[in-house]
Design a protein around this motif. Structure first.
Motif, mmCIF file in Angstrom:
data_model
loop_
_atom_site.group_PDB
_atom_site.id
_atom_site.type_symbol
_atom_site.label_atom_id
_atom_site.label_comp_id
_atom_site.label_asym_id
_atom_site.label_seq_id
_atom_site.Cartn_x
_atom_site.Cartn_y
_atom_site.Cartn_z
ATOM 1 N N GLU A 1 0.830 -1.209 0.000
ATOM 2 C CA GLU A 1 0.000 0.000 0.000
ATOM 3 C C GLU A 1 0.866 1.262 0.000
ATOM 4 O O GLU A 1 0.642 2.189 -0.775
ATOM 5 N N ARG A 2 1.873 1.292 0.858
ATOM 6 C CA ARG A 2 2.768 2.446 0.919
ATOM 7 C C ARG A 2 3.510 2.624 -0.398
ATOM 8 O O ARG A 2 3.632 3.742 -0.922
ATOM 9 N N ILE A 3 3.979 1.527 -0.963
ATOM 10 C CA ILE A 3 4.719 1.594 -2.226
ATOM 11 C C ILE A 3 3.826 2.162 -3.330
ATOM 12 O O ILE A 3 4.240 3.035 -4.097
ATOM 13 N N ALA A 4 2.576 1.700 -3.404
ATOM 14 C CA ALA A 4 1.653 2.183 -4.438
ATOM 15 C C ALA A 4 1.320 3.662 -4.241
ATOM 16 O O ALA A 4 1.069 4.381 -5.216
ATOM 17 N N ARG A 5 1.306 4.120 -2.994
ATOM 18 C CA ARG A 5 1.007 5.532 -2.709
ATOM 19 C C ARG A 5 2.192 6.444 -2.983
ATOM 20 O O ARG A 5 2.040 7.541 -3.503
ATOM 21 N N GLU A 6 3.407 6.000 -2.658
ATOM 22 C CA GLU A 6 4.553 6.898 -2.617
ATOM 23 C C GLU A 6 5.550 6.787 -3.764
ATOM 24 O O GLU A 6 6.254 7.745 -4.035
ATOM 25 N N GLU A 7 5.640 5.637 -4.406
ATOM 26 C CA GLU A 7 6.697 5.465 -5.403
ATOM 27 C C GLU A 7 6.173 5.742 -6.809
ATOM 28 O O GLU A 7 5.122 5.228 -7.196
ATOM 29 N N SER A 8 6.916 6.544 -7.563
ATOM 30 C CA SER A 8 6.452 7.003 -8.876
ATOM 31 C C SER A 8 6.218 5.860 -9.870
ATOM 32 O O SER A 8 5.299 5.920 -10.677
ATOM 33 N N TRP A 9 7.031 4.812 -9.817
ATOM 34 C CA TRP A 9 6.874 3.710 -10.758
ATOM 35 C C TRP A 9 5.588 2.919 -10.515
ATOM 36 O O TRP A 9 5.115 2.208 -11.401
ATOM 37 N N ALA A 10 4.987 3.061 -9.314
ATOM 38 C CA ALA A 10 3.787 2.302 -8.965
ATOM 39 C C ALA A 10 2.509 3.113 -9.133
ATOM 40 O O ALA A 10 1.430 2.659 -8.748
ATOM 41 N N LYS A 11 2.621 4.303 -9.713
ATOM 42 C CA LYS A 11 1.430 5.131 -9.922
ATOM 43 C C LYS A 11 0.477 4.401 -10.870
ATOM 44 O O LYS A 11 0.895 3.704 -11.774
ATOM 45 N N GLY A 12 -0.807 4.589 -10.636
ATOM 46 C CA GLY A 12 -1.810 3.922 -11.461
ATOM 47 C C GLY A 12 -2.422 2.722 -10.766
ATOM 48 O O GLY A 12 -3.437 2.187 -11.209
ATOM 49 N N LEU A 13 -1.800 2.283 -9.671
ATOM 50 C CA LEU A 13 -2.368 1.181 -8.897
ATOM 51 C C LEU A 13 -3.318 1.753 -7.845
ATOM 52 O O LEU A 13 -3.139 2.857 -7.366
ATOM 53 N N CYS B 1 -1.669 -3.394 -13.193
ATOM 54 C CA CYS B 1 -0.349 -3.928 -12.858
ATOM 55 C C CYS B 1 0.734 -3.014 -13.402
ATOM 56 O O CYS B 1 0.520 -2.299 -14.381
ATOM 57 N N VAL B 2 1.870 -3.033 -12.731
ATOM 58 C CA VAL B 2 3.042 -2.268 -13.175
ATOM 59 C C VAL B 2 4.282 -3.131 -13.006
ATOM 60 O O VAL B 2 4.344 -3.982 -12.120
ATOM 61 N N SER B 3 5.260 -2.899 -13.872
ATOM 62 C CA SER B 3 6.536 -3.613 -13.752
ATOM 63 C C SER B 3 7.351 -3.002 -12.627
ATOM 64 O O SER B 3 7.427 -1.776 -12.495
ATOM 65 N N CYS B 4 7.957 -3.843 -11.836
ATOM 66 C CA CYS B 4 8.805 -3.376 -10.736
ATOM 67 C C CYS B 4 10.217 -3.111 -11.262
ATOM 68 O O CYS B 4 10.691 -3.832 -12.140
ATOM 69 N N PRO B 5 10.892 -2.112 -10.716
ATOM 70 C CA PRO B 5 12.297 -1.906 -11.090
ATOM 71 C C PRO B 5 13.096 -3.169 -10.775
ATOM 72 O O PRO B 5 12.840 -3.848 -9.774
ATOM 73 N N PRO B 6 14.062 -3.515 -11.608
ATOM 74 C CA PRO B 6 14.768 -4.795 -11.473
ATOM 75 C C PRO B 6 15.399 -5.067 -10.108
ATOM 76 O O PRO B 6 15.380 -6.198 -9.644
ATOM 77 N N ASP B 7 15.970 -4.055 -9.448
ATOM 78 C CA ASP B 7 16.659 -4.299 -8.185
ATOM 79 C C ASP B 7 15.852 -3.856 -6.966
ATOM 80 O O ASP B 7 16.389 -3.786 -5.857
ATOM 81 N N ARG B 8 14.568 -3.591 -7.167
ATOM 82 C CA ARG B 8 13.753 -3.049 -6.077
ATOM 83 C C ARG B 8 13.395 -4.100 -5.027
ATOM 84 O O ARG B 8 13.285 -3.813 -3.844
ATOM 85 N N PHE B 9 13.202 -5.356 -5.451
ATOM 86 C CA PHE B 9 12.821 -6.434 -4.540
ATOM 87 C C PHE B 9 13.735 -7.629 -4.739
ATOM 88 O O PHE B 9 14.319 -7.815 -5.799
ATOM 89 N N GLU B 10 13.846 -8.414 -3.695
ATOM 90 C CA GLU B 10 14.625 -9.653 -3.753
ATOM 91 C C GLU B 10 13.650 -10.818 -3.599
ATOM 92 O O GLU B 10 12.756 -10.782 -2.758
ATOM 93 N N ILE B 11 13.824 -11.837 -4.421
ATOM 94 C CA ILE B 11 12.974 -13.028 -4.350
ATOM 95 C C ILE B 11 13.727 -14.107 -3.597
ATOM 96 O O ILE B 11 14.884 -14.395 -3.899
#
Length: 129
Positions: free
Chosen positions: A71-83, A108-118
Motif C-alpha cells: 500500500e505504501r509503495i503504491a502511494r509513494e513510489e512514482s513507478w507504482a502510480k496507477g495502482l 499492474c506495473v513492472s517493478c524496477p529490477p533491483d527493487r525487490f529480492e525473491i
C-alpha cells in the motif's frame, strides 16, 4: 505344371513400376511410421504428479530488508502510480523472472529490477540451504 519362360521386358517393366517416386515416397513414409511406432513402444512414459507443483517464494523490500508494504509503495513510489493503493493484491513473477505489482482491480506495473529480492521457500521437509 507348365514352365513359362521369363520375359525380360516384363521384368524390366515391373521394376520400373516399383521404382517410381510415389512408391519410393510410400516406402519412406512406411519406414518412418514403423520407426515412430517402435519409439512409442520403447520410450518410457512420464506420469504427471497427482498434486500440482507450486513454487512458493517470499519477496523482500531491498530498501527495508522486510516484507514490502504494498500500500505504501503504491502511494509513494512514482513507478507504482496507477495502482489502487487501498486494494493491493501482491506481486507476480513473469516467465523471464521479472516482477509485476498487482492490485485487485486488474491494474499492474513492472517493478524496477533491483527493487525487490525473491527468496524461494523450500518445500515441506526440505531444509533451507
Amino acid at each position: 505344371m507348365a514352365v513359362r519362360p521369363i520375359d525380360a521386358n516384363e521384368l524390366y517393366r515391373i521394376e520400373k513400376l516399383l521404382d517410381t517416386d510415389i512408391v519410393r515416397q510410400d516406402k519412406v513414409a512406411l519406414n518412418l511410421l514403423e520407426q515412430v511406432l517402435y519409439d512409442i513402444q520403447h520410450v518410457p512414459t512420464l506420469t504427471p504428479p497427482n498434486e500440482p507443483s507450486l513454487l512458493e517464494f517470499d519477496v523482500v523490500d531491498t530498501t527495508t530488508g522486510k516484507y514490502p508494504d504494498w500500500e505504501r509503495i503504491a502511494r509513494e513510489e512514482s513507478w507504482a502510480k496507477g495502482l489502487v493503493y487501498c486494494d493491493m493484491d501482491g506481486i507476480a513473477i513473469r516467465e523471464d523472472g521479472s516482477l509485476i505489482l498487482l492490485d485487485e482491480c486488474g491494474n499492474c506495473v513492472s517493478c524496477p529490477p533491483d527493487r525487490f529480492e525473491i527468496r524461494r521457500c523450500p518445500p515441506e521437509g526440505e531444509v533451507n540451504a
